[in-house]
Design an enzyme around this catalytic site. Structure first.
Site, PDB file in Angstrom:
ATOM      1  N   ASP A 276       0.836  -1.206   0.000  1.00  0.00           N
ATOM      2  CA  ASP A 276       0.000   0.000   0.000  1.00  0.00           C
ATOM      3  C   ASP A 276       0.873   1.259   0.000  1.00  0.00           C
ATOM      4  O   ASP A 276       1.678   1.468   0.913  1.00  0.00           O
ATOM      5  CB  ASP A 276      -0.894  -0.056   1.252  1.00  0.00           C
ATOM      6  CG  ASP A 276      -2.004   0.953   1.232  1.00  0.00           C
ATOM      7  OD1 ASP A 276      -1.972   1.872   0.388  1.00  0.00           O
ATOM      8  OD2 ASP A 276      -2.905   0.843   2.082  1.00  0.00           O
ATOM      9  N   GLY A 321      -4.936   3.380  -8.073  1.00  0.00           N
ATOM     10  CA  GLY A 321      -5.064   3.626  -9.506  1.00  0.00           C
ATOM     11  C   GLY A 321      -4.178   4.754 -10.015  1.00  0.00           C
ATOM     12  O   GLY A 321      -4.329   5.188 -11.166  1.00  0.00           O
ATOM     13  N   ASP A 342     -10.377   4.048  -1.522  1.00  0.00           N
ATOM     14  CA  ASP A 342     -11.011   3.055  -0.649  1.00  0.00           C
ATOM     15  C   ASP A 342     -12.522   3.029  -0.834  1.00  0.00           C
ATOM     16  O   ASP A 342     -13.188   4.047  -0.640  1.00  0.00           O
ATOM     17  CB  ASP A 342     -10.716   3.385   0.816  1.00  0.00           C
ATOM     18  CG  ASP A 342      -9.256   3.187   1.145  1.00  0.00           C
ATOM     19  OD1 ASP A 342      -8.443   3.061   0.206  1.00  0.00           O
ATOM     20  OD2 ASP A 342      -8.932   3.168   2.334  1.00  0.00           O
TER      21      ASP A 342
HETATM   22  C1  GAL Z   1      -5.635   2.204   2.689  1.00  0.00           C
HETATM   23  C2  GAL Z   1      -6.054   1.012   1.845  1.00  0.00           C
HETATM   24  C3  GAL Z   1      -7.061   0.226   2.636  1.00  0.00           C
HETATM   25  C4  GAL Z   1      -6.423  -0.243   3.920  1.00  0.00           C
HETATM   26  C5  GAL Z   1      -5.837   0.934   4.704  1.00  0.00           C
HETATM   27  C6  GAL Z   1      -5.000   0.484   5.886  1.00  0.00           C
HETATM   28  O1  GAL Z   1      -4.728   2.961   2.006  1.00  0.00           O
HETATM   29  O2  GAL Z   1      -6.583   1.460   0.629  1.00  0.00           O
HETATM   30  O3  GAL Z   1      -7.516  -0.875   1.870  1.00  0.00           O
HETATM   31  O4  GAL Z   1      -5.414  -1.156   3.612  1.00  0.00           O
HETATM   32  O5  GAL Z   1      -5.024   1.726   3.883  1.00  0.00           O
HETATM   33  O6  GAL Z   1      -4.438   1.540   6.569  1.00  0.00           O
END
Ligand code: GAL
Length: 537
Positions: A276, A321, A342
């Site tokens: 991430d 994306g 998200d």
């Molecule tokens: C976001 C991600 C989520 C989750 C979250 C955790 O950036 O898109 O799916 O993983 O971080 O902090």
């Protein structure tokens, strides 16, 4: 309410009933239990009609018909199969390096040393019958030849996830029957590592040991044992990191420790990494000034490291994306990439947020292929936490039943990774009916690996069509309006001709033959999900 009017079992036990009254009592009890059950289902299931037929007692093997593995790497696959237990499994054509446990249906061992296709016939037998299903093991560079399926803890547990939560989820995946439909990965999201600077003794401390190896926080006493536990059920284990110094929830990321982390993840036995972007944004120029290389560099680094490991690790990119990730995800060794932000915080328009995410994801259909999937994020139904306020307890989704059928239908047509992220300890019959329909899942897991093309999209309707390996076409007609709507699609819009047999996929029933077009009435925010196959003459 029903609880108050229905006597508890302990009360019933204390009542002495004259022999002559037993028939009336039995009748009352039957009534009380039925109404209690129905109320419980209605109350826990947003009151929706259950369309998915209950699996029969005869064995039925589900899941993909094609499975990718890399040469000589550890192999683990639990044959997804419904039907009355005990079941006896066998397989013909299984490569010699693999063994099948006849009772559990778990295949284990090492993938063959030679690239190629290994056709296997899986067989399951119980007292009610026998079934076979073809299963081709393809040994080569590509893994995740069909979209990965499983559970991710984020939208239920957020920064409170623990080892026990993950073990319980693995147990529930088997006990609920989800594993019998192909759900397989049990994935920890953010917050398993140390949180630098935290004064919570469970989370704080040194993020790495003296050798630079990443340390889990105290809620995860033994990552290797956790992965082994998940594997003992025939399931696979996933975890999460960030290429930045910190993850999105401000736990330790992999920046400058990528090699050590990739090795550690493999050594612990993990099979899936979600990577991430998070704080990596602070290491590159601001948005609008970034090159494609700025975007793909950290993923190239980790993608190459994962391929060097002693086990297959599915690589899931999560960077929302940016930089048209769908156009270069393949080149960095990714198996899937999130195409949007998200889903859990996507604002509602006239439609719930999953539609916005789905419409965006649908645009990248041409980039999906076996081992390469557009990822529109998780299935947020059932009991689900509040992504705006982690402290709020999980509660039942406010999506209508029709919206939930639409959500799942859209995801399978788009060949999306299927990750449920609701509470595994509170799975109700309606939620399981959405998640566990073998024919719906077959659309997602189809060996051709094509994502549905958009046939029509306007304010009132959305139509998706997905070509399937057997020559049939999976078709979804989504009514975006608040009123029931007559919807239709012409064969020439779909490249079809002649008479087509129409199968209602949710109800698993053929509903007739159509010539020239398919027309039906669709509920508000609902879907008609059908499979069209040329009618044999
Ligand atoms: C976001 C991600 C989520 C989750 C979250 C955790 O950036 O898109 O799916 O993983 O971080 O902090």
């Amino acid at each position: 309410m029903y609880q108050r009017s229905t006597p508890s079992l302990s009360t019933l036990r204390k009542i002495r009933i004259p022999a002559t009254q037993w028939r009336a009592v039995a009748k009352f009890l039957r009534f009380a239990l039925t109404t209690t059950f129905l109320h419980a289902v209605a109350a826990s299931a947003s009151g929706g009609p259950i369309l998915t037929p209950k699996p029969g007692p005869q064995p039925k093997i589900n899941g993909p018909t094609v499975y990718g593995a890399r040469r000589g790497k550890p192999f683990l696959y639990r044959i997804p199969c419904t039907g009355q237990r005990p079941l006896q499994f066998s397989a013909t054509g299984l490569p010699a390096s693999l063994t099948l446990n006849n009772e559990t249906g778990i295949i284990e061992g090492l993938a063959p040393q030679v690239d190629g296709s290994y056709p296997v016939i899986l067989k399951a037998t119980n007292r009610k019958g026998t079934v076979t299903r073809k299963f081709i093991i393809v040994v080569g560079d590509r893994i995740a030849l069909t979209p990965p399926m499983g559970w991710n803890d984020w939208y239920t547990h957020y920064d409170r996830v623990t080892d026990a939560v993950m073990r319980d989820a693995a147990n529930a995946m088997v006990a609920s029957g989800m594993a019998d439909f192909g759900y397989q990965y049990v994935n920890i999201d953010d917050a398993w590592m140390v949180k630098p600077g935290s004064d919570d003794p469970m989370l704080g401390g040194a993020p790495r040991d003296a050798d630079g190896a990443i340390r889990p926080n105290r809620r995860f006493p033994d990552m290797k044992a956790l992965a082994a536990y998940i594997h003992s059920k025939g399931l696979k284990a996933g975890l999460y990191s960030s290429p930045g110094p910190l993850t999105c929830a401000e736990f330790a990321g992999s920046y400058q420790h990528e090699k050590a982390d990739a090795q550690k993840f493999a050594d612990w036995g993990f099979d899936f990494l979600k990577y991430d972007w998070c704080s990596y944004g602070s290491l590159v120029p601001p948005k609008g000034h970034r090159t494609t290389e700025d975007y793909n560099k950290p993923y190239t680094l980790m993608g190459n490291l994962l391929k060097e490991q002693s086990r297959d690790i599915v690589f899931n990119l999560c960077q929302y994306g940016q930089g048209d990730v769908w156009s270069w995800g393949d080149s960095v060794g990714a198996n899937s990439w999130r195409t949007t932000g998200d889903l859990g915080i996507e604002p509602r328009t006239s439609l719930p947020g999953f539609y916005t995410v789905g419409f965006a994801n649908a645009r990248h259909a041409d980039f999906a292929a076996p081992g390469l999937w557009n990822d529109p994020d998780y299935i947020l139904i059932g009991n689900i936490g509040n992504a705006h306020d982690f402290v709020q307890p999980a509660k039942l989704t406010d999506l209508t039943p029709d919206e939930q059928y639409s959500y799942m239908s859209m995801w399978v047509l788009m060949a999306s990774p299927l990750f449920f992220s609701g509470d595994m300890s509170k799975l109700d019959p309606f939620t399981l009916n959405i998640l566990c329909n073998s024919e719906v899942i077959d659309i997602d897991q189809d060996a051709l690996g094509r994502q549905a093309q958009v046939i029509a999209k306007n304010d009132s309707e959305f139509i998706l069509a997905k070509p399937m390996a057997d020559g049939s076409l999976a078709l979804g007609l989504f009514n975006l309006g608040r009123e029931e709507k007559k919807m239709s699609v012409e064969w020439n819009q779909l490249g079809l001709a002649g008479t087509q047999t129409v199968r209602d996929v949710w109800r698993q029933k053929n509903i007739g033959h159509s010539e020239g077009q398919y027309a039906t009435t669709v509920n508000p925010h609902g879907v008609a999900l059908v499979r069209l196959s040329e009618t044999s003459k």
